[in-house]
Scaffold this motif. Sequence first.
Motif, PDB file in Angstrom:
ATOM      1  N   CYS A  71      29.002  51.078   4.085  1.00 42.72           N
ATOM      2  CA  CYS A  71      29.644  49.879   3.555  1.00 42.72           C
ATOM      3  C   CYS A  71      29.110  48.658   4.302  1.00 42.72           C
ATOM      4  CB  CYS A  71      31.158  49.965   3.734  1.00 42.72           C
ATOM      5  SG  CYS A  71      31.923  51.248   2.736  1.00 42.72           S
ATOM      6  N   LYS A  72      29.253  47.514   3.676  1.00 43.62           N
ATOM      7  CA  LYS A  72      28.690  46.280   4.228  1.00 43.62           C
ATOM      8  C   LYS A  72      29.248  45.948   5.615  1.00 43.62           C
ATOM      9  CE  LYS A  72      27.758  41.500   3.005  1.00 43.62           C
ATOM     10  NZ  LYS A  72      27.876  40.476   1.975  1.00 43.62           N
ATOM     11  N   ALA A  73      30.556  46.069   5.799  1.00 49.48           N
ATOM     12  CA  ALA A  73      31.153  45.729   7.092  1.00 49.48           C
ATOM     13  C   ALA A  73      30.634  46.656   8.192  1.00 49.48           C
ATOM     14  CB  ALA A  73      32.675  45.803   7.010  1.00 49.48           C
ATOM     15  N   THR A  74      30.518  47.929   7.890  1.00 46.84           N
ATOM     16  CA  THR A  74      30.003  48.894   8.867  1.00 46.84           C
ATOM     17  C   THR A  74      28.562  48.553   9.224  1.00 46.84           C
ATOM     18  OG1 THR A  74      31.441  50.602   7.958  1.00 46.84           O
ATOM     19  CG2 THR A  74      29.591  51.349   9.303  1.00 46.84           C
ATOM     20  N   THR A  75      27.762  48.279   8.219  1.00 42.78           N
ATOM     21  CA  THR A  75      26.364  47.920   8.450  1.00 42.78           C
ATOM     22  C   THR A  75      26.266  46.670   9.312  1.00 42.78           C
ATOM     23  OG1 THR A  75      25.733  48.891   6.336  1.00 42.78           O
ATOM     24  CG2 THR A  75      24.188  47.337   7.312  1.00 42.78           C
ATOM     25  N   GLU A 150      25.936  60.506  12.583  1.00 40.95           N
ATOM     26  CA  GLU A 150      27.298  61.033  12.661  1.00 40.95           C
ATOM     27  C   GLU A 150      28.241  60.069  13.372  1.00 40.95           C
ATOM     28  OE1 GLU A 150      24.691  62.735  14.282  1.00 40.95           O
ATOM     29  OE2 GLU A 150      24.136  63.888  12.517  1.00 40.95           O
ATOM     30  N   ALA A 151      27.700  59.179  14.188  1.00 41.43           N
ATOM     31  CA  ALA A 151      28.531  58.279  14.988  1.00 41.43           C
ATOM     32  C   ALA A 151      28.765  56.924  14.328  1.00 41.43           C
ATOM     33  CB  ALA A 151      27.882  58.068  16.356  1.00 41.43           C
ATOM     34  N   ARG A 152      28.053  56.634  13.266  1.00 42.32           N
ATOM     35  CA  ARG A 152      28.060  55.283  12.690  1.00 42.32           C
ATOM     36  C   ARG A 152      29.456  54.747  12.390  1.00 42.32           C
ATOM     37  NH1 ARG A 152      24.163  56.074   7.666  1.00 42.32           N
ATOM     38  NH2 ARG A 152      25.923  57.381   7.172  1.00 42.32           N
ATOM     39  N   THR A 153      30.213  55.460  11.608  1.00 40.46           N
ATOM     40  CA  THR A 153      31.504  54.921  11.181  1.00 40.46           C
ATOM     41  C   THR A 153      32.501  54.857  12.337  1.00 40.46           C
ATOM     42  OG1 THR A 153      32.196  57.093  10.391  1.00 40.46           O
ATOM     43  CG2 THR A 153      31.222  55.609   8.779  1.00 40.46           C
ATOM     44  N   ALA A 154      32.457  55.832  13.232  1.00 40.60           N
ATOM     45  CA  ALA A 154      33.385  55.823  14.370  1.00 40.60           C
ATOM     46  C   ALA A 154      33.106  54.630  15.284  1.00 40.60           C
ATOM     47  CB  ALA A 154      33.284  57.132  15.148  1.00 40.60           C
ATOM     48  N   VAL A 155      31.846  54.323  15.502  1.00 39.29           N
ATOM     49  CA  VAL A 155      31.488  53.186  16.357  1.00 39.29           C
ATOM     50  C   VAL A 155      31.959  51.879  15.721  1.00 39.29           C
ATOM     51  CG1 VAL A 155      29.552  51.863  17.304  1.00 39.29           C
ATOM     52  CG2 VAL A 155      29.560  54.355  17.472  1.00 39.29           C
ATOM     53  N   PHE A 168      36.051  40.430  11.747  1.00 38.03           N
ATOM     54  CA  PHE A 168      36.370  41.695  11.087  1.00 38.03           C
ATOM     55  C   PHE A 168      37.860  42.028  11.133  1.00 38.03           C
ATOM     56  CE2 PHE A 168      31.903  42.071  12.263  1.00 38.03           C
ATOM     57  CZ  PHE A 168      31.363  42.395  11.038  1.00 38.03           C
ATOM     58  N   GLN A 169      38.680  41.142  11.647  1.00 41.47           N
ATOM     59  CA  GLN A 169      40.106  41.437  11.772  1.00 41.47           C
ATOM     60  C   GLN A 169      40.815  41.520  10.430  1.00 41.47           C
ATOM     61  OE1 GLN A 169      41.311  42.610  14.678  1.00 41.47           O
ATOM     62  NE2 GLN A 169      39.113  42.423  15.000  1.00 41.47           N
ATOM     63  N   THR A 170      40.301  40.845   9.434  1.00 42.66           N
ATOM     64  CA  THR A 170      40.939  40.887   8.117  1.00 42.66           C
ATOM     65  C   THR A 170      40.244  41.857   7.166  1.00 42.66           C
ATOM     66  OG1 THR A 170      39.604  39.016   7.371  1.00 42.66           O
ATOM     67  CG2 THR A 170      41.766  38.516   8.327  1.00 42.66           C
ATOM     68  N   VAL A 171      39.311  42.636   7.683  1.00 46.14           N
ATOM     69  CA  VAL A 171      38.592  43.590   6.843  1.00 46.14           C
ATOM     70  C   VAL A 171      39.520  44.738   6.465  1.00 46.14           C
ATOM     71  CG1 VAL A 171      36.730  45.301   6.823  1.00 46.14           C
ATOM     72  CG2 VAL A 171      36.326  43.044   7.769  1.00 46.14           C
ATOM     73  N   ALA A 175      36.980  49.148   3.653  1.00 46.12           N
ATOM     74  CA  ALA A 175      35.663  48.502   3.600  1.00 46.12           C
ATOM     75  C   ALA A 175      34.764  48.980   4.733  1.00 46.12           C
ATOM     76  CB  ALA A 175      35.808  46.986   3.661  1.00 46.12           C
ATOM     77  N   LEU A 176      35.292  49.800   5.610  1.00 48.79           N
ATOM     78  CA  LEU A 176      34.495  50.386   6.686  1.00 48.79           C
ATOM     79  C   LEU A 176      34.086  51.791   6.286  1.00 48.79           C
ATOM     80  CD1 LEU A 176      36.533  49.297   9.810  1.00 48.79           C
ATOM     81  CD2 LEU A 176      34.245  48.543   9.208  1.00 48.79           C
ATOM     82  N   GLY A 177      33.074  52.295   6.926  1.00 52.72           N
ATOM     83  CA  GLY A 177      32.660  53.672   6.682  1.00 52.72           C
ATOM     84  C   GLY A 177      31.523  53.764   5.699  1.00 52.72           C
TER      85      GLY A 177
END
Length: 190
Positions: A71-75, A150-155, A168-171, A175-177
């Motif tokens: 997702c964009k926020a994760t990227t 494997e660590a991307r979304t957790a980080v 990112f507080q209002t994300v 929208a993550l992951g």
Amino acid sequence: QHAKQAAQEPDGLQNPRNRGICLAAAAKRRIRREAKLEWDRTWAKETTSRPTRRLIEAPTKKTLEYWSGLCKATTSILMQLRTGRIGLGAYLNRINRRETARCGCDLGNQTMIHVLLECPLHQDERDWMRSALSDKGTTLSRDELLTRPEARTAVAEFMVKTGLLGQFQTVDPTALGEEENDEGAEIKTP
């Protein structure tokens, strides 16, 4: 069309009159090869990419797989972490947007490494991340956290949970992951 005509003439493309004519496919290959060589030279001369070079020698198609399906926020969070250009004290101080680089814990500068691995103020979030990564075989080290798919979304979720990145507080947590495909199943990366 000129290449076709040249090929039909006596001696075809070997004819001195036709030497300047080349097939479109050959021209495209030559242009791509020259562009790649120029890009390689530029990458080798680049001096501002040290944080990225620590993680990858040079970008390749395989490098792009790391970003696939996110997702964009994760990227965005991961890109900022990997380049070191992120809204943490050390970077903000370096660009004169904050008076001090020190972390609120006062045990060091607020760098990406300090926040991810050391800061006691974020121990609960780090414990959550460690738990999320334990069954995936990922340890809490800089290189593993920033290079293992494997660590991307957790980080990224860890960084949001710390509350340090105001943008990112209002994300919305959804929208993550990883993105979902049309059937609603997560897109898995290799």
